[in-house]
Design a protein around this motif. Structure first.
Motif, PDB file in Angstrom:
ATOM      1  N   ILE A 199      35.684  19.586   3.217  1.00 39.68           N
ATOM      2  CA  ILE A 199      34.583  19.012   3.992  1.00 39.68           C
ATOM      3  C   ILE A 199      33.268  19.319   3.291  1.00 39.68           C
ATOM      4  O   ILE A 199      33.045  20.433   2.818  1.00 39.68           O
ATOM      5  N   SER A 200      32.411  18.321   3.195  1.00 40.63           N
ATOM      6  CA  SER A 200      31.068  18.525   2.646  1.00 40.63           C
ATOM      7  C   SER A 200      30.061  17.881   3.582  1.00 40.63           C
ATOM      8  O   SER A 200      30.419  17.082   4.448  1.00 40.63           O
ATOM      9  N   TRP A 201      28.805  18.239   3.402  1.00 42.86           N
ATOM     10  CA  TRP A 201      27.787  17.648   4.276  1.00 42.86           C
ATOM     11  C   TRP A 201      26.459  17.564   3.531  1.00 42.86           C
ATOM     12  O   TRP A 201      26.229  18.275   2.570  1.00 42.86           O
ATOM     13  N   ILE A 202      25.616  16.681   4.024  1.00 42.74           N
ATOM     14  CA  ILE A 202      24.275  16.519   3.457  1.00 42.74           C
ATOM     15  C   ILE A 202      23.323  16.126   4.578  1.00 42.74           C
ATOM     16  O   ILE A 202      23.701  15.404   5.503  1.00 42.74           O
ATOM     17  N   ALA A 203      22.106  16.642   4.517  1.00 45.67           N
ATOM     18  CA  ALA A 203      21.094  16.315   5.520  1.00 45.67           C
ATOM     19  C   ALA A 203      20.130  15.280   4.945  1.00 45.67           C
ATOM     20  O   ALA A 203      19.546  15.485   3.890  1.00 45.67           O
ATOM     21  N   ARG A 205      16.876  12.954   6.171  1.00 49.11           N
ATOM     22  CA  ARG A 205      15.876  12.737   7.219  1.00 49.11           C
ATOM     23  C   ARG A 205      16.261  13.457   8.519  1.00 49.11           C
ATOM     24  O   ARG A 205      16.293  12.888   9.613  1.00 49.11           O
ATOM     25  N   SER A 206      16.566  14.738   8.362  1.00 45.81           N
ATOM     26  CA  SER A 206      16.886  15.637   9.481  1.00 45.81           C
ATOM     27  C   SER A 206      18.204  15.297  10.180  1.00 45.81           C
ATOM     28  O   SER A 206      18.527  15.888  11.210  1.00 45.81           O
ATOM     29  N   GLN A 207      18.968  14.358   9.644  1.00 42.34           N
ATOM     30  CA  GLN A 207      20.257  14.027  10.230  1.00 42.34           C
ATOM     31  C   GLN A 207      21.375  14.514   9.294  1.00 42.34           C
ATOM     32  O   GLN A 207      21.358  14.230   8.105  1.00 42.34           O
ATOM     33  N   VAL A 208      22.328  15.243   9.859  1.00 43.07           N
ATOM     34  CA  VAL A 208      23.420  15.802   9.063  1.00 43.07           C
ATOM     35  C   VAL A 208      24.579  14.815   9.014  1.00 43.07           C
ATOM     36  O   VAL A 208      25.036  14.310  10.043  1.00 43.07           O
ATOM     37  N   HIS A 209      25.026  14.507   7.794  1.00 45.23           N
ATOM     38  CA  HIS A 209      26.173  13.627   7.586  1.00 45.23           C
ATOM     39  C   HIS A 209      27.295  14.477   6.997  1.00 45.23           C
ATOM     40  O   HIS A 209      27.120  15.122   5.960  1.00 45.23           O
ATOM     41  N   SER A 210      28.456  14.495   7.648  1.00 46.60           N
ATOM     42  CA  SER A 210      29.583  15.270   7.142  1.00 46.60           C
ATOM     43  C   SER A 210      30.666  14.333   6.618  1.00 46.60           C
ATOM     44  O   SER A 210      30.824  13.208   7.104  1.00 46.60           O
TER      45      SER A 210
END
Length: 253
Positions: A199-203, A205-210
């Motif tokens: 699992i990875s994630w990136i923010a 514009r203040s929204q976290v996408h996993s």
């Protein structure tokens, strides 16, 4: 500095480092680690020597970063000298992480037998991470007999860690040993082991996408895969040839 280094921009990491009015052990460790990430072993060693000139005493983290940098740069002799210097010159007692780095250093350089001998001489009991470093080295150098022996050690220490079974399965698959691969998959099913998906994630514009490996649940999946396809095509045009020997062969039946 760590952010820029992890994002591949060592120049920006260096700019911040050089602009610091005062450098402490944390900033020195960060820049050494950054060089190590990018395979710049000699730069990492040079930074270490500069740190000593600034009369700063290294700590255990410094040596983990240095040993890792040497390992990823193929600097076997330099890495061993640094390990012995840590003990003799700085009176720092090695921990399991340091021993694991040395095993990785030797293993990556093709000295699998020496790495195994090093483990036997350790004054503390090696944990699974140390044996896993040796198993990875056996994978890199296609040492099947050694890999099997190390895997058995890992099973003793971590009988329910599915990752170890997947690793040995991939080693067998790369060597074309299909019957051994089937045996490992049978064991995984019989023991009801599950390997957690990556699992990875990136923010943005203040929204976290996993993102989960193999998942297509993201609302922009089509656009994401379209861009990935475009990037892969560009890479191939530039001469990139994928090495499928180490593609994960784990599948849930």
């Amino acid at each position: 500095m760590s952010m820029y280094a992890r994002c591949g921009s060592m120049k920006n990491a260096e700019k911040i480092f050089e602009s610091l009015p005062r450098k402490n052990i944390i900033s020195w460790n960060a820049i050494i680690t950054g060089y190590g990430m990018h395979g710049c072993g000699y730069d990492a060693i040079h930074a270490f020597l500069r740190m000593l000139e600034d009369d700063l005493r290294p700590n255990g983290v410094t040596f983990i970063s240095l040993l890792s940098a040497c390992s990823h740069s193929g600097l076997i002799e330099e890495g061993l000298q640094i390990f012995h210097s840590m003990i003799q010159d700085f009176n720092i007692t090695p921990e399991l992480a340091h021993y694991g780095c040395v095993v990785d250093l030797l293993g990556r350089g093709g000295f699998v037998n020496e790495a195994k001998d090093f483990i036997k001489l350790m004054p503390i009991e090696p944990d699974a991470s140390v044996w896993r470093a040796l198993l990875s080295a056996s994978r890199l150098h296609a040492n099947i007999k050694e890999a099997k022996s190390i895997f058995e050690k890992l099973v003793e220490l971590e009988p329910t860690n599915a990752g170890n079974y997947v690793l040995i399965s991939n080693i067998y698959a790369a060597a074309g040993l299909r019957s051994e691969v089937r045996q490992i998959r049978t064991w995984i099913r019989e023991k009801d082991l599950k390997k957690p998906p990556g699992i990875s994630w990136i923010a943005v514009r203040s929204q976290v996408h996993s993102f989960m490996a193999g998942s297509k649940s993201h609302s922009q999946t089509d656009e994401i895969y379209e861009n990935l396809t475009s990037l892969l095509s560009s890479m191939k045009d530039l001469g990139y040839a994928p090495d499928f020997r180490w593609v994960l062969h784990y599948e849930e039946d």
